[in-house]
Design a protein around this motif. Structure first.
Motif, PDB file in Angstrom:
ATOM      1  N   TYR A 141     -26.758 -35.861  42.131  1.00  0.00           N
ATOM      2  CA  TYR A 141     -25.835 -36.957  41.822  1.00  0.00           C
ATOM      3  C   TYR A 141     -26.425 -37.844  40.738  1.00  0.00           C
ATOM      4  O   TYR A 141     -25.769 -38.159  39.729  1.00  0.00           O
ATOM      5  CB  TYR A 141     -25.587 -37.755  43.097  1.00  0.00           C
ATOM      6  CG  TYR A 141     -24.634 -38.924  42.978  1.00  0.00           C
ATOM      7  CD1 TYR A 141     -23.302 -38.786  43.341  1.00  0.00           C
ATOM      8  CD2 TYR A 141     -25.073 -40.169  42.541  1.00  0.00           C
ATOM      9  CE1 TYR A 141     -22.422 -39.861  43.257  1.00  0.00           C
ATOM     10  CE2 TYR A 141     -24.213 -41.245  42.448  1.00  0.00           C
ATOM     11  CZ  TYR A 141     -22.890 -41.083  42.811  1.00  0.00           C
ATOM     12  OH  TYR A 141     -22.030 -42.155  42.722  1.00  0.00           O
ATOM     13  N   ASN A 142     -27.681 -38.271  40.903  1.00  0.00           N
ATOM     14  CA  ASN A 142     -28.291 -39.178  39.937  1.00  0.00           C
ATOM     15  C   ASN A 142     -28.543 -38.514  38.588  1.00  0.00           C
ATOM     16  O   ASN A 142     -28.381 -39.150  37.545  1.00  0.00           O
ATOM     17  CB  ASN A 142     -29.596 -39.752  40.488  1.00  0.00           C
ATOM     18  CG  ASN A 142     -29.383 -41.084  41.171  1.00  0.00           C
ATOM     19  OD1 ASN A 142     -28.558 -41.189  42.088  1.00  0.00           O
ATOM     20  ND2 ASN A 142     -30.105 -42.104  40.728  1.00  0.00           N
ATOM     21  N   ALA A 143     -28.948 -37.252  38.598  1.00  0.00           N
ATOM     22  CA  ALA A 143     -29.187 -36.549  37.334  1.00  0.00           C
ATOM     23  C   ALA A 143     -27.919 -36.522  36.490  1.00  0.00           C
ATOM     24  O   ALA A 143     -27.953 -36.750  35.268  1.00  0.00           O
ATOM     25  CB  ALA A 143     -29.692 -35.138  37.605  1.00  0.00           C
ATOM     26  N   GLY A 144     -26.803 -36.272  37.129  1.00  0.00           N
ATOM     27  CA  GLY A 144     -25.534 -36.272  36.403  1.00  0.00           C
ATOM     28  C   GLY A 144     -25.144 -37.657  35.929  1.00  0.00           C
ATOM     29  O   GLY A 144     -24.674 -37.833  34.785  1.00  0.00           O
ATOM     30  N   ARG A 145     -25.351 -38.665  36.778  1.00  0.00           N
ATOM     31  CA  ARG A 145     -24.930 -40.035  36.429  1.00  0.00           C
ATOM     32  C   ARG A 145     -25.738 -40.606  35.264  1.00  0.00           C
ATOM     33  O   ARG A 145     -25.176 -41.261  34.393  1.00  0.00           O
ATOM     34  CB  ARG A 145     -25.049 -40.963  37.650  1.00  0.00           C
ATOM     35  CG  ARG A 145     -24.074 -40.683  38.787  1.00  0.00           C
ATOM     36  CD  ARG A 145     -22.647 -40.541  38.307  1.00  0.00           C
ATOM     37  NE  ARG A 145     -21.653 -40.472  39.368  1.00  0.00           N
ATOM     38  CZ  ARG A 145     -21.319 -39.387  40.042  1.00  0.00           C
ATOM     39  NH1 ARG A 145     -21.938 -38.243  39.818  1.00  0.00           N
ATOM     40  NH2 ARG A 145     -20.363 -39.414  40.962  1.00  0.00           N
ATOM     41  N   VAL A 146     -27.043 -40.387  35.244  1.00  0.00           N
ATOM     42  CA  VAL A 146     -27.843 -40.961  34.164  1.00  0.00           C
ATOM     43  C   VAL A 146     -27.496 -40.301  32.831  1.00  0.00           C
ATOM     44  O   VAL A 146     -27.422 -40.970  31.791  1.00  0.00           O
ATOM     45  CB  VAL A 146     -29.352 -40.885  34.477  1.00  0.00           C
ATOM     46  CG1 VAL A 146     -29.885 -39.464  34.392  1.00  0.00           C
ATOM     47  CG2 VAL A 146     -30.126 -41.804  33.554  1.00  0.00           C
ATOM     48  N   GLY A 147     -27.253 -38.998  32.842  1.00  0.00           N
ATOM     49  CA  GLY A 147     -26.814 -38.329  31.623  1.00  0.00           C
ATOM     50  C   GLY A 147     -25.459 -38.841  31.169  1.00  0.00           C
ATOM     51  O   GLY A 147     -25.224 -39.050  29.962  1.00  0.00           O
ATOM     52  N   PHE A 148     -24.570 -39.056  32.130  1.00  0.00           N
ATOM     53  CA  PHE A 148     -23.230 -39.540  31.800  1.00  0.00           C
ATOM     54  C   PHE A 148     -23.280 -40.967  31.253  1.00  0.00           C
ATOM     55  O   PHE A 148     -22.524 -41.321  30.338  1.00  0.00           O
ATOM     56  CB  PHE A 148     -22.344 -39.490  33.048  1.00  0.00           C
ATOM     57  CG  PHE A 148     -20.897 -39.770  32.764  1.00  0.00           C
ATOM     58  CD1 PHE A 148     -20.085 -38.806  32.186  1.00  0.00           C
ATOM     59  CD2 PHE A 148     -20.343 -41.007  33.058  1.00  0.00           C
ATOM     60  CE1 PHE A 148     -18.747 -39.073  31.911  1.00  0.00           C
ATOM     61  CE2 PHE A 148     -19.017 -41.285  32.787  1.00  0.00           C
ATOM     62  CZ  PHE A 148     -18.212 -40.310  32.214  1.00  0.00           C
ATOM     63  N   GLN A 170     -19.294 -47.641  34.246  1.00  0.00           N
ATOM     64  CA  GLN A 170     -19.456 -47.945  35.668  1.00  0.00           C
ATOM     65  C   GLN A 170     -19.765 -46.692  36.482  1.00  0.00           C
ATOM     66  O   GLN A 170     -20.488 -46.750  37.486  1.00  0.00           O
ATOM     67  CB  GLN A 170     -18.204 -48.627  36.222  1.00  0.00           C
ATOM     68  CG  GLN A 170     -16.941 -47.793  36.129  1.00  0.00           C
ATOM     69  CD  GLN A 170     -15.753 -48.516  36.742  1.00  0.00           C
ATOM     70  OE1 GLN A 170     -15.807 -48.978  37.881  1.00  0.00           O
ATOM     71  NE2 GLN A 170     -14.675 -48.649  35.969  1.00  0.00           N
ATOM     72  N   TYR A 171     -19.270 -45.529  36.045  1.00  0.00           N
ATOM     73  CA  TYR A 171     -19.537 -44.295  36.781  1.00  0.00           C
ATOM     74  C   TYR A 171     -20.967 -43.810  36.508  1.00  0.00           C
ATOM     75  O   TYR A 171     -21.638 -43.291  37.403  1.00  0.00           O
ATOM     76  CB  TYR A 171     -18.516 -43.232  36.405  1.00  0.00           C
ATOM     77  CG  TYR A 171     -17.095 -43.714  36.580  1.00  0.00           C
ATOM     78  CD1 TYR A 171     -16.598 -44.000  37.852  1.00  0.00           C
ATOM     79  CD2 TYR A 171     -16.273 -43.938  35.480  1.00  0.00           C
ATOM     80  CE1 TYR A 171     -15.310 -44.484  38.025  1.00  0.00           C
ATOM     81  CE2 TYR A 171     -14.982 -44.414  35.638  1.00  0.00           C
ATOM     82  CZ  TYR A 171     -14.500 -44.688  36.910  1.00  0.00           C
ATOM     83  OH  TYR A 171     -13.231 -45.186  37.071  1.00  0.00           O
ATOM     84  N   GLY A 172     -21.433 -44.020  35.274  1.00  0.00           N
ATOM     85  CA  GLY A 172     -22.794 -43.637  34.951  1.00  0.00           C
ATOM     86  C   GLY A 172     -23.845 -44.537  35.568  1.00  0.00           C
ATOM     87  O   GLY A 172     -25.021 -44.165  35.657  1.00  0.00           O
ATOM     88  N   MET A 173     -23.436 -45.737  36.002  1.00  0.00           N
ATOM     89  CA  MET A 173     -24.381 -46.679  36.603  1.00  0.00           C
ATOM     90  C   MET A 173     -24.420 -46.580  38.128  1.00  0.00           C
ATOM     91  O   MET A 173     -25.128 -47.342  38.781  1.00  0.00           O
ATOM     92  CB  MET A 173     -24.039 -48.106  36.169  1.00  0.00           C
ATOM     93  CG  MET A 173     -24.261 -48.336  34.679  1.00  0.00           C
ATOM     94  SD  MET A 173     -23.758 -49.981  34.100  1.00  0.00           S
ATOM     95  CE  MET A 173     -25.087 -50.982  34.785  1.00  0.00           C
ATOM     96  N   GLN A 174     -23.691 -45.638  38.695  1.00  0.00           N
ATOM     97  CA  GLN A 174     -23.740 -45.434  40.140  1.00  0.00           C
ATOM     98  C   GLN A 174     -25.043 -44.721  40.512  1.00  0.00           C
ATOM     99  O   GLN A 174     -25.599 -43.955  39.729  1.00  0.00           O
ATOM    100  CB  GLN A 174     -22.530 -44.624  40.595  1.00  0.00           C
ATOM    101  CG  GLN A 174     -21.214 -45.371  40.418  1.00  0.00           C
ATOM    102  CD  GLN A 174     -20.002 -44.485  40.671  1.00  0.00           C
ATOM    103  OE1 GLN A 174     -20.099 -43.262  40.715  1.00  0.00           O
ATOM    104  NE2 GLN A 174     -18.845 -45.115  40.818  1.00  0.00           N
ATOM    105  N   ASP A 175     -25.516 -44.972  41.713  1.00  0.00           N
ATOM    106  CA  ASP A 175     -26.849 -44.506  42.096  1.00  0.00           C
ATOM    107  C   ASP A 175     -26.917 -44.189  43.581  1.00  0.00           C
ATOM    108  O   ASP A 175     -26.257 -44.841  44.390  1.00  0.00           O
ATOM    109  CB  ASP A 175     -27.879 -45.594  41.772  1.00  0.00           C
ATOM    110  CG  ASP A 175     -29.222 -45.324  42.407  1.00  0.00           C
ATOM    111  OD1 ASP A 175     -30.012 -44.568  41.804  1.00  0.00           O
ATOM    112  OD2 ASP A 175     -29.476 -45.837  43.514  1.00  0.00           O
ATOM    113  N   MET A 176     -27.751 -43.186  43.921  1.00  0.00           N
ATOM    114  CA  MET A 176     -27.991 -42.864  45.320  1.00  0.00           C
ATOM    115  C   MET A 176     -29.473 -42.858  45.682  1.00  0.00           C
ATOM    116  O   MET A 176     -29.823 -42.547  46.823  1.00  0.00           O
ATOM    117  CB  MET A 176     -27.379 -41.488  45.662  1.00  0.00           C
ATOM    118  CG  MET A 176     -25.861 -41.474  45.658  1.00  0.00           C
ATOM    119  SD  MET A 176     -25.156 -39.867  46.124  1.00  0.00           S
ATOM    120  CE  MET A 176     -25.672 -39.760  47.849  1.00  0.00           C
TER     121      MET A 176
END
Length: 307
Positions: free
Chosen positions: A199-206, A220-226
Motif C-alpha cells: 500500500y505505502n509503496a504505491g502511495r509514495v510513488g503516486f 490526498q491519495y498519495g499522502m495516505q499511509d499505513m
C-alpha cells in the motif's frame, strides 16, 4: 578582529504521509545560529533566545548544536577553538515534528566545519548528520532544501532533490502538546503486514507522480499511509478531526508532520481558511495552537561570516 560565523537552517517536514523515513521537505521558517571564536577566553558560552529559551541547555558540551560542532571536529581529527560564544535564535517549535533537532545538528556540523577550515563535502555532511539523527528524512532537506527522497545503504546516504511546485503552500498547525520522537517511534509495530508495505509503496510513488503531473487534486491519495500515521494519530488529541477539517475546506492533502504533533496540509488556495479549520478543531478540545502558512525552501542550509 574576532570572526563570527552565521548559519541559517530551515524547518523540515518528514514523511509527507507514505514516505516514511525517506521523504522530507524544507520549509520557510528558520533557526539562526552564530558562533564567535574568542582566543581571550578558555570556555564556550551559549545563549538561546526564542523557542527553547530557558529550557535548552546552556552547557556547550550538552547543547545539541555544541555536540554537533564537536562531532564535526572529531570527524576531521581536529579541535574546535577553546573559547568563544554560541548564540541560537530559534523560531521553529521544539519537539513538534518540524525538524528542530535537525536544524541543531546540521547547523552545528556546518559551524564545526567552518571554524576548522571548512573541508566537509555535502555527502560527508549528510552522512554525519544522519549518524547523529538516526535517519535522513529531516537532515537531507535541511541541508539541500527542496523536496528530498533519501535512502540508506551500508551507512551511506543516497539522496535525490526534487523541485516542489511553487503553486503549493504548506499549512502547518502546531498544537501546544508535544509528541516526543521517541514516544512516537515506540508506538510503531516491529512488523507490518505485507499488504501495508505494498500500500505505502504505491502511495509514495503516486504522490511524487501527482506532483510531477501537477495533478494536485490527487495528492490526498498519495499522502495516505499505513506504516506510521494510524499508530501516531491517536497520540494527537483532535488530530484525526483536524485532518478531516483541512480536506473539507480545500486542502489537497493533509497528514502528520514528521512524528507530530504538528499537522501539515498542502494547499493551492484557501490557506488561511485551512489553518483556521484545523485550529478550530484543536480549540474545541481546549488545545492552543500556532499556525504558519509556508512555502518550500529550495536553498537549504546556508552559512556566512559576519563582521
Amino acid at each position: 578582529m574576532r570572526k563570527t560565523w552565521h548559519v541559517r537552517i530551515p524547518a523540515t517536514t518528514a514523511n509527507l504521509g507514505a514516505g516514511f523515513d525517506s521523504l522530507g521537505m524544507a520549509l520557510t521558517i528558520y533557526n539562526d545560529f552564530y558562533f564567535t571564536a574568542d582566543s581571550q577566553v578558555d570556555t564556550i558560552t551559549v545563549t538561546v533566545s526564542g523557542k527553547g529559551e530557558g529550557t535548552l541547555s546552556g552547557d556547550f558540551s550538552r547543547n545539541l548544536i555544541g555536540r554537533a560542532m564537536q562531532y564535526a571536529a572529531t570527524a576531521k581529527h581536529t579541535a574546535l577553538p577553546s573559547g568563544g560564544h554560541l548564540r541560537a535564535v530559534n523560531r521553529i517549535p521544539l519537539n513538534r515534528g518540524l525538524g528542530s533537532s535537525s536544524t541543531a545538528i546540521v547547523g552545528g556540523l556546518l559551524l564545526g566545519d567552518a571554524v576548522t577550515e571548512g573541508s566537509l563535502s555535502t555527502q560527508e555532511l549528510l552522512d554525519l548528520a544522519t549518524l547523529m539523527e538516526g535517519h535522513p528524512d529531516n537532515v537531507a532537506p535541511a541541508i539541500l532544501g527542496g523536496l528530498t527522497v533519501s535512502i540508506q545503504e551500508n551507512k551511506r546516504i543516497f539522496c535525490q532533490k526534487l523541485p516542489f511546485p511553487e503553486a503549493l503552500q504548506a499549512v502547518v498547525v502546531v498544537p501546544e502538546a508535544e509528541v516526543p520522537t521517541a514516544a512516537a517511534r515506540k508506538v510503531l509495530p516491529k512488523q507490518v503486514p505485507h499488504a501495508a508495505a505494498v500500500y505505502n509503496a504505491g502511495r509514495v510513488g503516486f504522490f511524487l507522480a501527482s506532483l510531477w503531473a501537477q495533478q494536485y487534486d490527487q495528492l490526498q491519495y498519495g499522502m495516505q499511509d499505513m506504516l506510521h500515521v494510524p499508530y501516531r494519530l491517536p497520540l494527537i488529541t483532535g488530530g484525526k478531526e483536524a485532518l478531516q477539517a483541512a480536506l473539507a475546506v480545500g486542502a489537497k492533502g493533509a497528514t502528520i508532520s514528521g512524528s507530530g504533533s504538528t499537522l501539515i496540509a498542502i494547499a493551492t488556495a484557501n490557506a488561511p481558511q485551512i489553518a483556521a479549520a484545523m485550529a478550530a478543531v484543536f480549540a474545541s478540545y481546549h488545545i492552543r495552537t500556532e499556525s504558519h502558512i509556508l512555502h518550500c525552501d529550495e536553498e537549504g542550509a546556508r552559512i556566512s561570516t559576519v563582521v
